[in-house]
Design a protein around this motif. Structure first.
Motif, PDB file in Angstrom:
ATOM      1  N   ALA A  45       0.626   6.926  -6.481  1.00  0.00           N
ATOM      2  CA  ALA A  45      -0.574   7.755  -6.625  1.00  0.00           C
ATOM      3  C   ALA A  45      -0.236   9.236  -6.467  1.00  0.00           C
ATOM      4  O   ALA A  45      -0.769  10.081  -7.193  1.00  0.00           O
ATOM      5  CB  ALA A  45      -1.628   7.339  -5.605  1.00  0.00           C
ATOM      6  N   GLU A  46       0.648   9.556  -5.521  1.00  0.00           N
ATOM      7  CA  GLU A  46       1.050  10.959  -5.340  1.00  0.00           C
ATOM      8  C   GLU A  46       1.772  11.471  -6.576  1.00  0.00           C
ATOM      9  O   GLU A  46       1.561  12.610  -7.014  1.00  0.00           O
ATOM     10  CB  GLU A  46       1.938  11.089  -4.105  1.00  0.00           C
ATOM     11  CG  GLU A  46       1.195  10.905  -2.806  1.00  0.00           C
ATOM     12  CD  GLU A  46       2.108  10.783  -1.597  1.00  0.00           C
ATOM     13  OE1 GLU A  46       3.280  10.388  -1.758  1.00  0.00           O
ATOM     14  OE2 GLU A  46       1.631  11.080  -0.487  1.00  0.00           O
ATOM     15  N   GLU A  73       0.729   4.189  -2.697  1.00  0.00           N
ATOM     16  CA  GLU A  73       0.484   5.572  -2.285  1.00  0.00           C
ATOM     17  C   GLU A  73       1.508   6.511  -2.917  1.00  0.00           C
ATOM     18  O   GLU A  73       1.159   7.574  -3.401  1.00  0.00           O
ATOM     19  CB  GLU A  73       0.526   5.678  -0.765  1.00  0.00           C
ATOM     20  CG  GLU A  73       0.188   7.057  -0.251  1.00  0.00           C
ATOM     21  CD  GLU A  73       0.213   7.138   1.263  1.00  0.00           C
ATOM     22  OE1 GLU A  73       0.200   8.271   1.774  1.00  0.00           O
ATOM     23  OE2 GLU A  73       0.273   6.096   1.933  1.00  0.00           O
ATOM     24  N   LYS A  74       2.788   6.114  -2.910  1.00  0.00           N
ATOM     25  CA  LYS A  74       3.819   6.942  -3.545  1.00  0.00           C
ATOM     26  C   LYS A  74       3.528   7.125  -5.021  1.00  0.00           C
ATOM     27  O   LYS A  74       3.649   8.221  -5.552  1.00  0.00           O
ATOM     28  CB  LYS A  74       5.197   6.295  -3.388  1.00  0.00           C
ATOM     29  CG  LYS A  74       5.871   6.547  -2.093  1.00  0.00           C
ATOM     30  CD  LYS A  74       7.268   5.955  -2.124  1.00  0.00           C
ATOM     31  CE  LYS A  74       7.977   6.132  -0.807  1.00  0.00           C
ATOM     32  NZ  LYS A  74       9.320   5.551  -0.832  1.00  0.00           N
ATOM     33  N   VAL A 133       0.840  -1.200   0.000  1.00  0.00           N
ATOM     34  CA  VAL A 133       0.000   0.000   0.000  1.00  0.00           C
ATOM     35  C   VAL A 133       0.876   1.250   0.000  1.00  0.00           C
ATOM     36  O   VAL A 133       0.577   2.226  -0.676  1.00  0.00           O
ATOM     37  CB  VAL A 133      -0.972  -0.011   1.200  1.00  0.00           C
ATOM     38  CG1 VAL A 133      -1.654   1.330   1.372  1.00  0.00           C
ATOM     39  CG2 VAL A 133      -2.006  -1.103   1.019  1.00  0.00           C
ATOM     40  N   GLY A 134       1.973   1.232   0.747  1.00  0.00           N
ATOM     41  CA  GLY A 134       2.889   2.372   0.761  1.00  0.00           C
ATOM     42  C   GLY A 134       3.448   2.640  -0.620  1.00  0.00           C
ATOM     43  O   GLY A 134       3.568   3.792  -1.044  1.00  0.00           O
TER      44      GLY A 134
END
Length: 143
Positions: A44-45, A41-42, A37-38
């Motif tokens: 996605a940013e 998330e990166k 997930v981390g």
């Protein structure tokens, strides 16, 4: 009559070792999901920053069409949100983006350079990425 002595049925319980092994497996699964997930998330940013840069580019094109020149370095991207007071003051101005469009996913303002370093004869719109440091591998720009 014969009495048959039956031994009571013993219910099998988990031992402490078995419980510890199950908890360890659960912790490993949760940990691996958190790492995945981390990473997502990166990513996605980064995608979000790229999309915001494209939005700002579209707004800068609209600004240039209306005023024949893009905002100056001094006016910056804020010229898309509030009417510039520094020369050249645009004759036909309208707000093209909201103020939150000027902020990257890491909470820092997008950088604007006119003239651009990467786009000769044009302008640069960029985010310094997660680390906030210019000229590193995580920089995202319109080049």
């Amino acid at each position: 009559m014969k009495h048959i002595h039956r031994q009571p049925l013993r219910t099998r319980a988990f031992t402490l070792l078995e419980m510890m092994i199950v908890l360890l497996i659960i912790a490993l699964i949760i940990g691996s999901v958190a790492v995945m997930v981390g990473g997502i998330e990166k990513q996605a940013e980064t995608v979000s920053a790229g999309a915001k840069i494209k939005q700002l580019q579209s707004a800068l094109i609209a600004y240039k069409i209306a005023n024949l020149v893009p905002p100056t370095q001094e006016q910056g991207l804020e010229a898309l949100v509030t009417r510039p007071t520094a020369a050249p003051v645009p004759k036909r101005w309208s707000q093209l983006v909201k103020a939150d469009a000027l902020v990257d996913p890491w909470g820092r303002k997008f950088a604007y350079r006119n003239p651009g370093k990467h786009n000769n004869g044009g302008y640069d719109v960029l985010s310094f990425g997660q680390d906030g440091v210019e000229n590193t591998d995580d920089d995202i720009g319109n080049w």
